[in-house]
Design an enzyme around this catalytic site. Structure first.
Site, PDB file in Angstrom:
ATOM      1  N   ASN A   1       0.868  -1.171   0.000  1.00 39.55           N
ATOM      2  CA  ASN A   1       0.000   0.000   0.000  1.00 39.55           C
ATOM      3  C   ASN A   1       0.908   1.226   0.000  1.00 39.55           C
ATOM      4  O   ASN A   1       1.498   1.563   1.025  1.00 39.55           O
ATOM      5  CB  ASN A   1      -0.893  -0.030   1.250  1.00 39.55           C
ATOM      6  CG  ASN A   1      -1.712   1.234   1.403  1.00 39.55           C
ATOM      7  OD1 ASN A   1      -1.757   2.080   0.503  1.00 39.55           O
ATOM      8  ND2 ASN A   1      -2.375   1.388   2.544  1.00 39.55           N
ATOM      9  N   TRP A   2       1.018   1.842  -1.149  1.00 41.41           N
ATOM     10  CA  TRP A   2       1.959   2.964  -1.276  1.00 41.41           C
ATOM     11  C   TRP A   2       1.423   4.248  -0.639  1.00 41.41           C
ATOM     12  O   TRP A   2       2.143   5.236  -0.546  1.00 41.41           O
ATOM     13  CB  TRP A   2       2.288   3.216  -2.757  1.00 41.41           C
ATOM     14  CG  TRP A   2       3.007   2.086  -3.434  1.00 41.41           C
ATOM     15  CD1 TRP A   2       3.394   0.890  -2.880  1.00 41.41           C
ATOM     16  CD2 TRP A   2       3.439   2.045  -4.795  1.00 41.41           C
ATOM     17  NE1 TRP A   2       4.025   0.115  -3.813  1.00 41.41           N
ATOM     18  CE2 TRP A   2       4.069   0.794  -5.001  1.00 41.41           C
ATOM     19  CE3 TRP A   2       3.346   2.940  -5.868  1.00 41.41           C
ATOM     20  CZ2 TRP A   2       4.602   0.426  -6.237  1.00 41.41           C
ATOM     21  CZ3 TRP A   2       3.879   2.580  -7.109  1.00 41.41           C
ATOM     22  CH2 TRP A   2       4.505   1.338  -7.279  1.00 41.41           C
ATOM     23  N   LYS A   3       0.162   4.241  -0.268  1.00 41.81           N
ATOM     24  CA  LYS A   3      -0.467   5.433   0.329  1.00 41.81           C
ATOM     25  C   LYS A   3      -0.225   6.650  -0.586  1.00 41.81           C
ATOM     26  O   LYS A   3      -0.182   6.494  -1.794  1.00 41.81           O
ATOM     27  CB  LYS A   3       0.039   5.643   1.761  1.00 41.81           C
ATOM     28  CG  LYS A   3      -0.119   4.355   2.595  1.00 41.81           C
ATOM     29  CD  LYS A   3       0.092   4.538   4.069  1.00 41.81           C
ATOM     30  CE  LYS A   3      -0.112   3.195   4.773  1.00 41.81           C
ATOM     31  NZ  LYS A   3       0.017   3.262   6.220  1.00 41.81           N
TER      32      LYS A   3
ATOM     33  N   HIS B   1      -9.409   1.382   4.956  1.00 45.57           N
ATOM     34  CA  HIS B   1      -8.128   1.500   5.665  1.00 45.57           C
ATOM     35  C   HIS B   1      -8.325   2.407   6.885  1.00 45.57           C
ATOM     36  O   HIS B   1      -9.103   3.360   6.826  1.00 45.57           O
ATOM     37  CB  HIS B   1      -7.065   2.072   4.728  1.00 45.57           C
ATOM     38  CG  HIS B   1      -5.687   1.981   5.313  1.00 45.57           C
ATOM     39  ND1 HIS B   1      -5.219   2.884   6.236  1.00 45.57           N
ATOM     40  CD2 HIS B   1      -4.702   1.067   5.134  1.00 45.57           C
ATOM     41  CE1 HIS B   1      -3.999   2.521   6.600  1.00 45.57           C
ATOM     42  NE2 HIS B   1      -3.656   1.426   5.945  1.00 45.57           N
TER      43      HIS B   1
ATOM     44  N   GLU C   1      -6.651   4.729   8.020  1.00 45.01           N
ATOM     45  CA  GLU C   1      -6.417   6.154   7.758  1.00 45.01           C
ATOM     46  C   GLU C   1      -7.665   6.797   7.158  1.00 45.01           C
ATOM     47  O   GLU C   1      -7.980   7.948   7.447  1.00 45.01           O
ATOM     48  CB  GLU C   1      -5.188   6.320   6.843  1.00 45.01           C
ATOM     49  CG  GLU C   1      -3.911   6.061   7.627  1.00 45.01           C
ATOM     50  CD  GLU C   1      -2.770   5.473   6.814  1.00 45.01           C
ATOM     51  OE1 GLU C   1      -2.814   5.535   5.569  1.00 45.01           O
ATOM     52  OE2 GLU C   1      -1.825   4.951   7.434  1.00 45.01           O
TER      53      GLU C   1
ATOM     54  N   GLU D   1      -5.264  -4.905  10.544  1.00 47.64           N
ATOM     55  CA  GLU D   1      -4.219  -3.902  10.770  1.00 47.64           C
ATOM     56  C   GLU D   1      -4.473  -3.193  12.097  1.00 47.64           C
ATOM     57  O   GLU D   1      -5.269  -2.252  12.157  1.00 47.64           O
ATOM     58  CB  GLU D   1      -4.231  -2.858   9.639  1.00 47.64           C
ATOM     59  CG  GLU D   1      -3.940  -3.425   8.269  1.00 47.64           C
ATOM     60  CD  GLU D   1      -3.366  -2.372   7.329  1.00 47.64           C
ATOM     61  OE1 GLU D   1      -2.328  -2.643   6.722  1.00 47.64           O
ATOM     62  OE2 GLU D   1      -3.931  -1.266   7.233  1.00 47.64           O
TER      63      GLU D   1
ATOM     64  N   GLY E   1       2.797   2.226  10.793  1.00 47.47           N
ATOM     65  CA  GLY E   1       3.747   3.323  10.647  1.00 47.47           C
ATOM     66  C   GLY E   1       4.484   3.651  11.934  1.00 47.47           C
ATOM     67  O   GLY E   1       5.162   4.668  12.027  1.00 47.47           O
TER      68      GLY E   1
ATOM     69  N   SER F   1       3.660  -2.242  10.231  1.00 46.53           N
ATOM     70  CA  SER F   1       5.117  -2.337  10.421  1.00 46.53           C
ATOM     71  C   SER F   1       5.688  -3.698  10.019  1.00 46.53           C
ATOM     72  O   SER F   1       6.578  -4.232  10.686  1.00 46.53           O
ATOM     73  CB  SER F   1       5.508  -1.990  11.863  1.00 46.53           C
ATOM     74  OG  SER F   1       5.144  -0.647  12.140  1.00 46.53           O
TER      75      SER F   1
ATOM     76  N   GLY G   1       2.993  -1.136   4.246  1.00 48.01           N
ATOM     77  CA  GLY G   1       3.038   0.296   3.931  1.00 48.01           C
ATOM     78  C   GLY G   1       4.453   0.720   3.619  1.00 48.01           C
ATOM     79  O   GLY G   1       4.985   0.466   2.532  1.00 48.01           O
ATOM     80  N   GLY G   2       5.111   1.340   4.592  1.00 46.38           N
ATOM     81  CA  GLY G   2       6.430   1.939   4.405  1.00 46.38           C
ATOM     82  C   GLY G   2       7.444   1.044   3.691  1.00 46.38           C
ATOM     83  O   GLY G   2       8.138   1.503   2.774  1.00 46.38           O
TER      84      GLY G   2
HETATM   85  P1  13P Z   1       3.221   0.359   7.646  1.00 46.22           P
HETATM   86  O1  13P Z   1       3.717  -0.929   7.030  1.00 46.22           O
HETATM   87  O2  13P Z   1       3.961   1.559   7.161  1.00 46.22           O
HETATM   88  O3  13P Z   1       3.130   0.253   9.141  1.00 46.22           O
HETATM   89  O4  13P Z   1       1.712   0.562   7.127  1.00 46.22           O
HETATM   90  C1  13P Z   1       0.815  -0.480   7.212  1.00 46.22           C
HETATM   91  C2  13P Z   1      -0.403  -0.139   6.445  1.00 46.22           C
HETATM   92  O5  13P Z   1      -1.138   0.749   6.812  1.00 46.22           O
HETATM   93  C3  13P Z   1      -0.673  -0.891   5.214  1.00 46.22           C
HETATM   94  O6  13P Z   1      -1.948  -0.630   4.742  1.00 46.22           O
END
Ligand code: 13P
Length: 254
Positions: A12-14, A98, A100, A170, A176, A216, A237-238
């Site tokens: 997920n590149w956000k 998600h 967020e 999640e 994050g 993470s 994510g990251g």
């Molecule tokens: P991180 O891997 O950066 O913690 O993010 C997880 C995430 O929200 C994937 O959708």
């Protein structure tokens, strides 16, 4: 790893990567995943990069996902993107609900369910996210929160639709933050969600639906997380923003 359910590792590149950067990332990813047949590998770029990334990954092992979509099919919804538009770009998966978006866009379970139904109607596979916040976990409410989200955002799908849905667990406190759920915390929540799916749908669906862990995920913890019986993949994510770490996560997951 020999599991009945095929692993699904998604990035997920956000809100990251211009088109130029996105193309560079998939170019760098392709060689490392060329021989991986045991997992579905998905990248979810921002809308603006979907079209170019779709072309760049044709014929490769990488599949395409989006990060959101409208609950409506079409019409006067300024700024929204329809499922059909995503399908046209060879998008196969769409992340819905998600944390967020639940937090910043105030998305409700009801809305997420509508989006999931719209996605299925267009032939997209939703990745529906659920997860508790830190205060909820500390208050001992994890299961209650997960049950509310699973019921609210999935109950209403047909059995066939549920079978084609991916659930992402999640925990909000792990996103994050560098804080990963322990393998036993992850396994416990995944088993709980699977148990709910058996109750709300049926045992076959519970056995077949893939439940990803997100929060993470890194090359160093992927193997242990994926070795849990009810963890069927990762939503990253990251660490999905760099080819090397995403490739290592995939390689350590299978
Ligand atoms: P991180 O891997 O950066 O913690 O993010 C997880 C995430 O929200 C994937 O959708």
């Amino acid at each position: 790893m020999n599991k009945e359910r095929k692993l699904i590792v998604a990035g997920n590149w956000k809100m990251n990567k211009t088109v130029v950067e996105a193309l560079q990332l998939v170019r760098d990813l392709k060689p490392g995943v060329a021989n991986i047949n045991d997992a579905d590998i998905v990248v979810c770029p921002p809308f603006t990069a979907l079209s170019e990334v779709a072309k760049a990954i044709r014929g490769s092992r990488i599949q395409l996902g989006a990060q959101n979509m409208s609950e409506h099919e079409a019409g006067a919804y300024t700024g929204e993107i329809a499922a059909e538009m995503l399908r046209e770009l060879e998008v196969r998966y769409v992340i819905l609900g998600h944390s967020e978006r639940r937090q910043y866009q105030k998305e409700s379970d009801e809305l997420i369910l509508q989006k999931a139904q719209t996605a299925h109607a267009a032939g997209l596979q939703p990745i529906v996210c659920v997860g508790e916040a830190l205060a909820e976990r500390e208050a001992g409410h994890t299961e209650k929160v997960l049950e509310g989200q699973v019921r609210g955002s999935l109950m209403g799908l047909s059995k066939e639709q549920m079978r084609q849905t991916v659930v992402a667990y999640e925990p909000v406190w792990a996103i994050g933050t560098g804080k990963t759920a322990t393998t036993s915390q992850a396994q416990e929540s995944h088993a709980f969600i699977r148990g709910l799916l058996a109750k709300l749908f049926d045992a076959t669906i519970a056995r077949l639906v893939r439940i990803q862990y997100g929060g993470s995920v890194k090359p160093s913890n992927a193997r242990e997380l994926m070795s849990q019986p009810d963890v069927d993949g990762a939503l990253v994510g990251g660490a999905s923003l760099e080819a090397q770490s995403f490739t290592e996560i995939i390689q350590n997951s299978i």
